[in-house]
Scaffold this motif. Structure first.
Motif, PDB file in Angstrom:
ATOM      1  N   ALA A  29      34.953  48.403  49.858  1.00  0.00           N
ATOM      2  CA  ALA A  29      35.408  49.554  49.146  1.00  0.00           C
ATOM      3  C   ALA A  29      35.894  50.738  50.075  1.00  0.00           C
ATOM      4  CB  ALA A  29      34.311  50.274  48.089  1.00  0.00           C
ATOM      5  N   ALA A  30      34.971  51.185  51.038  1.00  0.00           N
ATOM      6  CA  ALA A  30      35.133  52.238  51.937  1.00  0.00           C
ATOM      7  C   ALA A  30      36.414  52.206  52.758  1.00  0.00           C
ATOM      8  CB  ALA A  30      34.031  52.302  52.889  1.00  0.00           C
ATOM      9  N   SER A  31      36.558  50.833  53.157  1.00  0.00           N
ATOM     10  CA  SER A  31      37.893  50.622  53.997  1.00  0.00           C
ATOM     11  C   SER A  31      39.329  50.991  53.194  1.00  0.00           C
ATOM     12  CB  SER A  31      38.247  49.256  54.407  1.00  0.00           C
ATOM     13  OG  SER A  31      38.572  48.318  53.522  1.00  0.00           O
ATOM     14  N   GLY A  32      39.330  50.955  52.014  1.00  0.00           N
ATOM     15  CA  GLY A  32      40.262  51.329  51.293  1.00  0.00           C
ATOM     16  C   GLY A  32      41.608  50.297  51.202  1.00  0.00           C
ATOM     17  N   LEU A  33      41.306  49.085  51.770  1.00  0.00           N
ATOM     18  CA  LEU A  33      42.112  48.014  51.991  1.00  0.00           C
ATOM     19  C   LEU A  33      41.880  47.171  50.956  1.00  0.00           C
ATOM     20  CD1 LEU A  33      42.185  47.499  55.943  1.00  0.00           C
ATOM     21  CD2 LEU A  33      43.866  48.780  54.556  1.00  0.00           C
ATOM     22  N   GLN A  34      43.000  46.296  50.376  1.00  0.00           N
ATOM     23  CA  GLN A  34      42.862  45.415  49.583  1.00  0.00           C
ATOM     24  C   GLN A  34      43.724  44.100  50.086  1.00  0.00           C
ATOM     25  OE1 GLN A  34      41.354  45.615  46.536  1.00  0.00           O
ATOM     26  NE2 GLN A  34      40.642  47.590  47.189  1.00  0.00           N
ATOM     27  N   PRO A  35      43.428  43.122  49.671  1.00  0.00           N
ATOM     28  CA  PRO A  35      44.425  41.811  49.989  1.00  0.00           C
ATOM     29  C   PRO A  35      45.700  41.881  49.736  1.00  0.00           C
ATOM     30  CG  PRO A  35      42.056  40.852  49.122  1.00  0.00           C
ATOM     31  CD  PRO A  35      42.365  42.452  48.951  1.00  0.00           C
ATOM     32  N   GLY A  36      46.576  41.582  50.760  1.00  0.00           N
ATOM     33  CA  GLY A  36      48.025  41.732  50.526  1.00  0.00           C
ATOM     34  C   GLY A  36      48.489  43.139  51.025  1.00  0.00           C
ATOM     35  N   ASP A  37      47.652  44.092  51.373  1.00  0.00           N
ATOM     36  CA  ASP A  37      48.012  45.531  51.939  1.00  0.00           C
ATOM     37  C   ASP A  37      48.600  45.301  53.189  1.00  0.00           C
ATOM     38  OD1 ASP A  37      47.098  46.692  49.558  1.00  0.00           O
ATOM     39  OD2 ASP A  37      45.209  47.681  50.881  1.00  0.00           O
TER      40      ASP A  37
END
Length: 169
Positions: free
Chosen positions: A135-143
């Protein structure tokens, strides 16, 4: 996009020399001239040709040399055109002349595709839950990932450790 090169082969119609019925007339190549090239050394281009002075050549050999010169100029990203001609010496000898309209080097356009995130894996972490770090990274799979995006995620993860009052090692 390949540089635009236009080609013209101008050969004297009355080149008279001994010939083989299958290969066409043959000639002794006395000289190869490459005129007008400014962006790359003409000597290097000349050295890359199959047929050099002293060789016995046919029209097909000369066309192959024209193609080789064209490919070399394209590989060097030289924009312009080539006019190919022969100087017939009327004794079975010829000079091969390439007049290059060198309009300079066009830098190739490079298209890159940003890598995309598959999954995030955190190794060695025992202080924060993996879900909290994701959650902290702000990244989601596919970004799509860029250096700036990865650096921002690293900063955000560091901030999550600080907020939890855990030292980052």
């Amino acid at each position: 996009m390949k540089p635009a090169l236009c080609f013209a082969l101008v050969m004297a119609a009355a080149l008279a020399a001994p010939h083989d019925a299958h290969a066409g007339p043959t000639y002794t190549l006395d000289k190869v001239e490459i005129n007008g090239v400014k962006s790359v050394p003409a000597d290097e281009l000349r050295a890359g040709l199959k047929d050099q002075p002293g060789a016995r050549v046919t029209t097909n050999d000369l066309l192959a040399d024209q193609d080789a010169l064209t490919k070399e100029l394209e590989a060097d990203h030289v924009v312009g055109g080539i006019k190919t001609s022969l100087r017939n010496k009327n004794n079975g000898h010829i000079d091969l002349i390439f007049d290059v309209d060198d309009q300079g080097v066009q830098q190739p356009k490079v298209t890159t595709v940003a890598p995309k995130l598959g999954t995030e894996t955190f190794v060695g972490n025992k202080k924060l839950a993996t879900d909290d770090l994701i959650a902290a990274s702000g990244l989601q799979p596919g970004d799509e990932l860029s250096d700036a995006r990865i650096q921002a995620a690293q900063v955000a993860i560091g901030a999550a450790y600080k907020k939890a009052k855990i030292g980052v090692q």
